[in-house]
Design a protein around this motif. Structure first.
Motif, mmCIF file in Angstrom:
data_model
loop_
_atom_site.group_PDB
_atom_site.id
_atom_site.type_symbol
_atom_site.label_atom_id
_atom_site.label_comp_id
_atom_site.label_asym_id
_atom_site.label_seq_id
_atom_site.Cartn_x
_atom_site.Cartn_y
_atom_site.Cartn_z
ATOM 1 N N TYR A 39 48.145 -30.585 32.463
ATOM 2 C CA TYR A 39 48.462 -31.061 31.116
ATOM 3 C C TYR A 39 49.173 -29.896 30.428
ATOM 4 O O TYR A 39 48.697 -28.757 30.508
ATOM 5 C CB TYR A 39 47.186 -31.451 30.376
ATOM 6 C CG TYR A 39 47.404 -31.892 28.945
ATOM 7 C CD1 TYR A 39 48.271 -32.943 28.648
ATOM 8 C CD2 TYR A 39 46.760 -31.246 27.892
ATOM 9 C CE1 TYR A 39 48.470 -33.342 27.342
ATOM 10 C CE2 TYR A 39 46.954 -31.657 26.583
ATOM 11 C CZ TYR A 39 47.816 -32.698 26.317
ATOM 12 O OH TYR A 39 48.029 -33.083 25.010
ATOM 13 N N PHE A 40 50.284 -30.179 29.772
ATOM 14 C CA PHE A 40 51.140 -29.078 29.296
ATOM 15 C C PHE A 40 50.394 -28.104 28.399
ATOM 16 O O PHE A 40 50.620 -26.902 28.448
ATOM 17 C CB PHE A 40 52.392 -29.631 28.592
ATOM 18 C CG PHE A 40 52.193 -30.207 27.216
ATOM 19 C CD1 PHE A 40 51.575 -31.447 27.036
ATOM 20 C CD2 PHE A 40 52.641 -29.527 26.092
ATOM 21 C CE1 PHE A 40 51.406 -31.980 25.765
ATOM 22 C CE2 PHE A 40 52.474 -30.050 24.815
ATOM 23 C CZ PHE A 40 51.846 -31.280 24.656
ATOM 24 N N PRO A 85 44.102 -35.788 25.947
ATOM 25 C CA PRO A 85 43.653 -36.518 24.745
ATOM 26 C C PRO A 85 43.509 -38.020 24.985
ATOM 27 O O PRO A 85 42.722 -38.682 24.321
ATOM 28 C CB PRO A 85 44.753 -36.214 23.716
ATOM 29 C CG PRO A 85 45.348 -34.928 24.170
ATOM 30 C CD PRO A 85 45.290 -34.980 25.678
ATOM 31 N N ARG A 86 44.259 -38.576 25.958
ATOM 32 C CA ARG A 86 44.085 -40.000 26.299
ATOM 33 C C ARG A 86 43.027 -40.194 27.392
ATOM 34 O O ARG A 86 42.901 -41.294 27.957
ATOM 35 C CB ARG A 86 45.424 -40.587 26.755
ATOM 36 C CG ARG A 86 46.404 -40.853 25.591
ATOM 37 C CD ARG A 86 47.442 -41.923 25.939
ATOM 38 N NE ARG A 86 48.317 -41.552 27.039
ATOM 39 C CZ ARG A 86 49.551 -41.034 26.902
ATOM 40 N NH1 ARG A 86 50.055 -40.835 25.704
ATOM 41 N NH2 ARG A 86 50.283 -40.737 27.951
ATOM 42 N N ASN A 87 42.296 -39.119 27.726
ATOM 43 C CA ASN A 87 41.181 -39.181 28.697
ATOM 44 C C ASN A 87 41.618 -39.594 30.102
ATOM 45 O O ASN A 87 40.818 -40.175 30.844
ATOM 46 C CB ASN A 87 40.081 -40.130 28.200
ATOM 47 C CG ASN A 87 39.332 -39.532 27.022
ATOM 48 O OD1 ASN A 87 39.021 -38.343 27.028
ATOM 49 N ND2 ASN A 87 39.070 -40.352 26.012
ATOM 50 N N GLU A 88 42.860 -39.300 30.456
ATOM 51 C CA GLU A 88 43.314 -39.664 31.802
ATOM 52 C C GLU A 88 42.555 -38.904 32.894
ATOM 53 O O GLU A 88 42.547 -39.324 34.045
ATOM 54 C CB GLU A 88 44.825 -39.419 31.937
ATOM 55 C CG GLU A 88 45.652 -40.469 31.192
ATOM 56 C CD GLU A 88 47.154 -40.250 31.343
ATOM 57 O OE1 GLU A 88 47.911 -40.984 30.684
ATOM 58 O OE2 GLU A 88 47.575 -39.356 32.111
ATOM 59 N N ASN A 129 36.997 -25.140 24.349
ATOM 60 C CA ASN A 129 37.403 -26.223 25.233
ATOM 61 C C ASN A 129 37.380 -27.574 24.489
ATOM 62 O O ASN A 129 36.556 -27.779 23.603
ATOM 63 C CB ASN A 129 36.364 -26.263 26.371
ATOM 64 C CG ASN A 129 36.908 -26.913 27.594
ATOM 65 O OD1 ASN A 129 37.488 -27.991 27.505
ATOM 66 N ND2 ASN A 129 36.755 -26.279 28.724
ATOM 67 N N LEU A 130 38.255 -28.490 24.901
ATOM 68 C CA LEU A 130 38.348 -29.798 24.236
ATOM 69 C C LEU A 130 36.997 -30.524 24.157
ATOM 70 O O LEU A 130 36.607 -31.039 23.107
ATOM 71 C CB LEU A 130 39.379 -30.675 24.977
ATOM 72 C CG LEU A 130 39.605 -32.084 24.441
ATOM 73 C CD1 LEU A 130 40.162 -32.068 23.025
ATOM 74 C CD2 LEU A 130 40.572 -32.867 25.366
#
Lengths: 212, 212
Positions: B6-7, B34-37, B108-109
């Protein structure tokens, strides 16, 4: 060699296991974290990092448990704590880093102090925080260990590795904070196997000179 | 090789630098956090760890940025990212682990989501939390780099190492969250020197295919 350690520090316990596994003589120098001895002047002069464990080997002052154990592996390769193949080494290091980067840091003493004293979340929500990260992290470990064909008596095959050296201290911490372990059969089986080895059992917190 | 990245993930940025430094061709596969992929079924089947970065090399699925980079160092040793001597390697790994274990994890997120949604601390105190750990951690890095005779143009001597690979992405994160950098002259000087190297500059978040 001199090891600066606190009996309850799980990062210190990792290094104690590695030193015992490799049968390396050393002096044990306790640093009492709740009394902030890691921020005292003498220790801060030894290491601006101001954390335990620290391993002193001649004039080398080594910090960060994983870097210390990789150093011991390079300077005293036998008996090994990493498998011989690159893919196996990558798996073992990743399992150890699950503990070092994902499970352990949010429940670190300085993080818990910030939660209590700066965010004023209270004891109960502080304890839930700890449980959350430890439980979630150990469940991820369980998924990775239970599903993988390289898992053996220990995390990777039938010899203990760096992965076990990181897992067992984390399990001591999990038990201390009352984390439910029912859903972790593989993790528990491996921990029990490790604790039959003197290097793991003799390095445990209650066996340390500074244990209460 | 395939890199799942993820960038904006600084752990992904570390691996992007290492791949670029070693000139290793790979496919770039974006995973939108952020889209939980990273929790989507296909990705969770690839890796029960459910985090980026993941590097796939043939049938090896490698996780944890430091384990991935150590694997690349073992399988593609030239140009190196670790010095030749054990003491130097221990110092470089410890500096990298300062970022990986002490600075990065509390911000961390998933930790920030817990602060917001479970502890309800609010945006302002969540942002202060991030700043606190990043600032404190980078100040510890500054003390360790400024005082040490082995610090050179880069963190360790005059060739970039694993320590720089971890420091530079952390500095991008620090700038993004508005961390004051005035008290970090050595850290800033080294970051600027790294960003003159194509491997560091070309791997930065804004240069990624999935950058907004």
């Amino acid at each position: 060699m001199q090891l600066y350690s606190y009996f309850r520090s799980s990062a210190s316990y990792r290094v104690r296991i590695a030193l015992a596994w490799k049968r390396l003589d050393h002096d044990y120098l306790p640093v009492h974290l709740p009394r902030n001895e890691h921020h005292a002047r003498g220790f801060a002069e030894l290491t601006p990092h101001q954390q335990v464990p620290v391993l002193q080997d001649g004039d080398q002052v080594l910090t960060q448990s994983l870097a210390i154990i990789e150093y011991l592996e390079e300077t005293h390769p036998m008996p090994p704590l990493l498998p011989a193949d690159a893919a196996g080494r990558a798996r073992v290091r990743a399992l150890a880093l699950n503990v070092a980067c994902d499970i352990h840091p949010p429940a670190n003493l300085r993080v818990l102090r910030y939660l209590l004293h700066d965010l004023n979340v209270g004891e109960e929500r502080k304890d839930q925080w700890c449980l959350h990260w430890v439980q979630q992290g150990l469940q991820a470990m369980e998924r990775q260990l239970a599903r993988h064909p390289a898992t053996g008596r220990y995390c990777h095959g039938n010899q203990p590795t760096l992965a076990d050296v990181f897992l067992v201290p984390q399990m001591f911490n999990a038990q201390r904070i009352g984390c439910p372990l029912d859903a972790l059969p593989t993790v528990r089986r491996i921990t029990d196997a490790c604790l039959q080895l003197p290097a793991f059992a003799d390095a445990q917190p209650s066996a340390c000179p500074d244990a209460a």
